[in-house]
Design a protein around this motif. Structure first.
Motif, PDB file in Angstrom:
ATOM      1  N   GLN A  83     -27.511  11.957  19.475  1.00 52.16           N
ATOM      2  CA  GLN A  83     -26.708  13.065  18.999  1.00 52.16           C
ATOM      3  C   GLN A  83     -26.867  13.302  17.485  1.00 52.16           C
ATOM      4  OE1 GLN A  83     -25.241  14.907  21.213  1.00 52.16           O
ATOM      5  NE2 GLN A  83     -25.950  13.510  22.820  1.00 52.16           N
ATOM      6  N   ALA A  84     -27.369  12.300  16.778  1.00 56.49           N
ATOM      7  CA  ALA A  84     -27.437  12.404  15.315  1.00 56.49           C
ATOM      8  C   ALA A  84     -28.694  13.113  14.821  1.00 56.49           C
ATOM      9  CB  ALA A  84     -27.369  10.998  14.700  1.00 56.49           C
ATOM     10  N   TRP A  85     -29.608  13.443  15.738  1.00 53.57           N
ATOM     11  CA  TRP A  85     -30.897  13.956  15.265  1.00 53.57           C
ATOM     12  C   TRP A  85     -30.778  15.306  14.560  1.00 53.57           C
ATOM     13  CZ3 TRP A  85     -32.536  18.650  17.053  1.00 53.57           C
ATOM     14  CH2 TRP A  85     -31.995  19.119  18.257  1.00 53.57           C
ATOM     15  N   TYR A  86     -29.826  16.124  15.018  1.00 52.51           N
ATOM     16  CA  TYR A  86     -29.725  17.457  14.424  1.00 52.51           C
ATOM     17  C   TYR A  86     -29.311  17.385  12.951  1.00 52.51           C
ATOM     18  CZ  TYR A  86     -28.088  22.159  13.450  1.00 52.51           C
ATOM     19  OH  TYR A  86     -27.897  23.385  12.881  1.00 52.51           O
ATOM     20  N   SER A  87     -28.277  16.566  12.681  1.00 53.16           N
ATOM     21  CA  SER A  87     -27.835  16.449  11.285  1.00 53.16           C
ATOM     22  C   SER A  87     -28.907  15.788  10.430  1.00 53.16           C
ATOM     23  CB  SER A  87     -26.526  15.658  11.203  1.00 53.16           C
ATOM     24  OG  SER A  87     -26.704  14.357  11.743  1.00 53.16           O
ATOM     25  N   ARG A  88     -29.678  14.847  11.051  1.00 48.77           N
ATOM     26  CA  ARG A  88     -30.744  14.196  10.292  1.00 48.77           C
ATOM     27  C   ARG A  88     -31.802  15.210   9.859  1.00 48.77           C
ATOM     28  NH1 ARG A  88     -31.190  11.387   6.717  1.00 48.77           N
ATOM     29  NH2 ARG A  88     -29.739   9.963   7.744  1.00 48.77           N
ATOM     30  N   LEU A  89     -32.181  16.135  10.773  1.00 53.07           N
ATOM     31  CA  LEU A  89     -33.207  17.117  10.428  1.00 53.07           C
ATOM     32  C   LEU A  89     -32.814  17.970   9.231  1.00 53.07           C
ATOM     33  CD1 LEU A  89     -34.519  18.450  13.868  1.00 53.07           C
ATOM     34  CD2 LEU A  89     -35.519  16.722  12.369  1.00 53.07           C
ATOM     35  N   ASN A  90     -31.506  18.159   9.070  1.00 52.18           N
ATOM     36  CA  ASN A  90     -31.053  18.960   7.938  1.00 52.18           C
ATOM     37  C   ASN A  90     -30.911  18.164   6.646  1.00 52.18           C
ATOM     38  OD1 ASN A  90     -30.567  21.820   8.583  1.00 52.18           O
ATOM     39  ND2 ASN A  90     -29.309  20.969  10.244  1.00 52.18           N
ATOM     40  N   ASN A  91     -31.265  16.887   6.689  1.00 56.15           N
ATOM     41  CA  ASN A  91     -31.130  16.057   5.491  1.00 56.15           C
ATOM     42  C   ASN A  91     -32.380  15.230   5.208  1.00 56.15           C
ATOM     43  OD1 ASN A  91     -28.116  16.233   4.508  1.00 56.15           O
ATOM     44  ND2 ASN A  91     -28.045  16.167   6.760  1.00 56.15           N
ATOM     45  N   LEU A  92     -33.524  15.700   5.697  1.00 59.25           N
ATOM     46  CA  LEU A  92     -34.769  14.984   5.455  1.00 59.25           C
ATOM     47  C   LEU A  92     -35.217  15.133   4.014  1.00 59.25           C
ATOM     48  CD1 LEU A  92     -36.715  15.916   8.711  1.00 59.25           C
ATOM     49  CD2 LEU A  92     -35.591  13.737   8.180  1.00 59.25           C
ATOM     50  N   GLN A  93     -35.898  14.104   3.516  1.00 59.76           N
ATOM     51  CA  GLN A  93     -36.471  14.118   2.186  1.00 59.76           C
ATOM     52  C   GLN A  93     -37.989  14.216   2.294  1.00 59.76           C
ATOM     53  OE1 GLN A  93     -34.412  14.167  -0.535  1.00 59.76           O
ATOM     54  NE2 GLN A  93     -32.856  14.313   1.099  1.00 59.76           N
ATOM     55  N   PRO A  94     -38.643  14.683   1.238  1.00 60.08           N
ATOM     56  CA  PRO A  94     -40.113  14.759   1.279  1.00 60.08           C
ATOM     57  C   PRO A  94     -40.739  13.422   1.670  1.00 60.08           C
ATOM     58  CG  PRO A  94     -39.289  15.896  -0.659  1.00 60.08           C
ATOM     59  CD  PRO A  94     -38.103  15.222  -0.036  1.00 60.08           C
ATOM     60  N   GLY A  95     -41.667  13.473   2.624  1.00 61.39           N
ATOM     61  CA  GLY A  95     -42.354  12.271   3.065  1.00 61.39           C
ATOM     62  C   GLY A  95     -41.710  11.588   4.262  1.00 61.39           C
ATOM     63  N   ASP A  96     -40.496  12.014   4.685  1.00 65.56           N
ATOM     64  CA  ASP A  96     -39.825  11.389   5.823  1.00 65.56           C
ATOM     65  C   ASP A  96     -40.568  11.692   7.124  1.00 65.56           C
ATOM     66  OD1 ASP A  96     -37.945  10.363   4.184  1.00 65.56           O
ATOM     67  OD2 ASP A  96     -36.297  11.656   4.827  1.00 65.56           O
ATOM     68  N   ARG A  97     -40.320  10.818   8.146  1.00 60.22           N
ATOM     69  CA  ARG A  97     -40.951  10.956   9.457  1.00 60.22           C
ATOM     70  C   ARG A  97     -39.891  10.758  10.528  1.00 60.22           C
ATOM     71  NH1 ARG A  97     -45.510   6.807  11.892  1.00 60.22           N
ATOM     72  NH2 ARG A  97     -46.278   8.121  13.587  1.00 60.22           N
ATOM     73  N   VAL A  98     -39.862  11.635  11.534  1.00 63.43           N
ATOM     74  CA  VAL A  98     -38.894  11.540  12.629  1.00 63.43           C
ATOM     75  C   VAL A  98     -39.657  11.392  13.939  1.00 63.43           C
ATOM     76  CG1 VAL A  98     -37.007  12.683  13.835  1.00 63.43           C
ATOM     77  CG2 VAL A  98     -37.258  12.974  11.361  1.00 63.43           C
TER      78      VAL A  98
END
Length: 649
Positions: A83-98
């Motif tokens: 359930q947390a993936w949506y909020s994570r996508l809106n808080n990614l930093q340059p270079g992050d990987r999901v």
């Protein structure tokens, strides 16, 4: 079509496509599981191909790029953590990987969310491709954001100030001209931040400029900061300074095009706040006039004692006049302070200034400044004054109160002296009761100073004054007026001219072109590249063996171009093509340094279009890049089509 046998041929067809081909897959419910499975496999294969192609673009575009990876996040559909993936996508930093794990147990709501995410990611990918494609060649079209329009005759014009401080990259602001002007009663301080791919344009598209006026000198008309923006066809009047850049921070990749500044109390256009770095600034077609009783220069670049610097900038085709009300010792036309470097001051006109027409101090050995093709008339001090690290070529200097060209020991780098100068192929005319054409300070390091192929007309004064021994770097200077001291034993250093009337077409009518019988013709010394410049005052190619002495190359009786209205100077019309300035081989350090940084040159939009010039010569070389542009466009369109095809599958 998946319902016919013809669908079997698609795979071999994909491997035999030609440039420009288009493949359309029809949608069909009857496709067998095996065909759907094949399509799914193709989707994966094409996606991999797309990744490879994008990688090729990215790494081919700049092979020095390195990608930095940040944090890796993993989500699993079978656990609550998904359930947390949506909020994570809106808080990614340059270079992050999901990483999303595959799971059969995903609920319909999660599957729907993932489908939505697929669309979002696809849109992100389209934006990424657009950025890559349009950034790949800076002569391509730029993406515009929102356009805002203001009119001085309506109440809506009051909102322009707050709008300027909230612009986004790609935005465009259009001010209509007309009466009344846009009044500035409070302090106007704006910070404009575009990007290389999406510069911000602030302009008036009418035939006459939009006027911003301040009724008193308590504040400047505008204080302005930022990067990647253009001011075009705007006028600023009244106030203390007209335009002050750098009050809040560094300023870079800025264009001023066809701007007018007049009736200010202090300097018209100022880039001189302490600690600031001003880089890749491009000013063209801008007129500054009638400054007031303060220091009141037309253009002021850099700071005293190198407290701030202007660098890699182009000041081309501008007009400064009437600074006569300035304080004593001030009121220059174009002033470039100590430590500023790798700038081009070219094809400008300066008329009736209290101080020097052009004043350039020590570059601190950072990069030679180029001062070429300027016309200086009636300067109240030196015509052109320099200290160190400069090329002076093809300038015409007329009736300066002090020296026509002065090499002055003033504000030099600590522990140094005037040095690294090329004074070549200039024309100096001063037929006043007294006056010196060329002055060299006694402290000059003569071994690094070249004085060659200049035409010096000072019949009632001195052609030369200053250091008593000029060394061997004086070559073929034609003169009249007094003696040319210090050249004993230096064969070919000078020759005597017949006079202003005999050697020039009509100096009384401001025509300084060589007459048909002039001694200037074919008398230049071209034995060293340090003595000559490739083109003349009008950007006409010079002879490589027997160049004409002075600012003009004699090619025919009609090489000279008039830019006068009666006896009144105006903008120079020759050589004004996006700041293009040809240079000799020995000046390549200066031009290369300027070219390497001016993606906005520059700046950002060119004078009559929305393209940014990548170098001073980009306009003249754009045709050579035509095939590359077409290839880039075709590839971008094809890539976008493939992405859309994947989405439809």
């Amino acid at each position: 079509n998946p319902t016919t046998g013809a669908n079997q041929a698609w795979y071999s067809r994909l491997n035999n496509l030609q440039p420009g081909d288009r493949v359309i897959f029809a949608l069909g419910r009857e496709a067998s599981p095996s065909i759907m499975h094949a399509l799914a496999s193709m989707k994966t294969t094409v996606a991999h191909m797309l990744l490879v192609l994008v990688s090729i673009i990215c790494f081919h575009h700049d092979t020095s790029l390195l990608y930095v990876y940040g944090t890796t996040y993993t989500f699993n559909p079978t656990t609550g953590a998904n359930q947390a993936w949506y909020s994570r996508l809106n808080n990614l930093q340059p270079g992050d990987r999901v990483i999303f794990a595959l799971g059969r147990e995903a609920s319909p709501s999660i599957m729907h969310a993932l489908a939505s995410m697929k669309t979002t990611v696809a849109h992100m990918l389209l934006v990424l491709v657009s950025i890559i494609c349009f950034h790949h060649d800076t002569s391509l079209l730029y993406v515009y954001g929102t356009t805002y329009t203001f009119n001085p005759t309506t109440g809506a014009n009051q909102a322009w100030y707050s709008r300027l401080n909230n612009l986004q990259p790609g935005d465009r602001v259009i001010f209509a001209s007309g009466s009344p002007s846009y009044a500035t009663t409070s302090k106007i301080s704006v910070n404009i931040k575009g990007t290389a791919a999406a510069p911000i344009i602030i302009e008036c598209t009418d035939s006459s400029p939009a006027v911003f006026e301040r009724s008193n000198a308590a504040q400047n008309v505008w204080d302005i900061d930022g990067s990647y923006f253009t001011l075009r066809n705007l006028a600023f009047t009244g106030g203390s300074k007209g335009l002050r850049f750098g009050a809040q921070g560094n300023v870079s990749y800025v264009n001023l095009e066809n701007v007018k500044v007049y009736d200010t109390e202090e300097t018209g256009v100022s880039f001189n706040d302490a600690t600031r770095d001003y880089s890749n600034i491009r000013i063209t077609g801008t007129e500054v006039s009638n400054t007031g009783s303060g220091t009141s220069e037309c253009f002021y670049f850099g700071c005293q004692n190198a407290a701030c610097q202007m660098n890699h900038s182009i000041i081309d085709g501008n007009f400064c006049h009437d600074t006569l009300n300035a304080q004593s010792g001030y009121g220059s036309g174009f002033q470039l302070k100590t430590g500023s470097y790798s700038n081009q001051i070219t094809n400008n006109v300066s008329w009736k200034t209290k101080g020097p027409g052009i004043l350039a101090y020590d570059d601190y050995n950072r990069g030679v400044n180029t001062i070429v093709g300027n016309y200086i008339v009636e300067a109240g001090d030196q015509g052109i004054q320099v200290t160190a690290g400069a090329i002076l070529a093809n300038n015409i200097i007329v009736d300066s109160v002090s020296n026509g060209i002065g090499i002055i020991n003033n504000q030099v780098m600590p522990g140094s002296a005037p040095r690294n100068l090329r004074i070549i192929q200039n024309t100096v005319v001063n037929d006043a009761a007294s006056g010196t054409c060329l002055y060299l300070a006694n402290a000059v390091v003569s071994a690094t100073v070249f004085v060659a192929n200049n035409a010096l007309f000072c019949p009632n004064g001195n052609a030369y004054a200053g250091v008593s021994s000029v060394g061997s770097n004086f070559k073929s200077n034609g003169y009249i007026g007094g003696s040319f001291s210090g050249t004993a034993g230096n064969t070919g250093a000078t020759f005597v001219l017949d006079g202003i009337g005999a050697d020039l077409v009509n100096a009384a009518s401001a025509d300084y072109y060589p007459s048909t019988t002039s001694k200037l013709i074919n008398r230049g010394d071209a034995s060293s590249s340090s003595y000559t410049y490739d083109v003349d005052f009008n950007c006409v190619t010079r002879s490589a063996t027997t160049p004409t002495v002075g600012a003009y190359e004699y090619t025919s009786p009609n090489n000279h171009l008039s830019f006068y209205t009666g006896q009144t100077p105006t903008f120079k019309t020759a050589c004004q093509t996006s700041g293009t300035t040809s240079s000799s081989s020995s000046s390549s350090t200066t031009t290369a340094a300027a070219a390497s940084g001016t993606t906005a040159t520059t700046s950002p939009a060119a004078a009559t279009s929305t393209t940014m010039t990548s170098s001073p010569s980009s306009t003249t070389s754009s045709s050579q890049n035509g095939s590359g542009v077409l290839v880039t466009l075709n590839f971008c369109l094809l890539t976008t089509a493939i992405i859309m095809t994947i989405l439809s599958v």
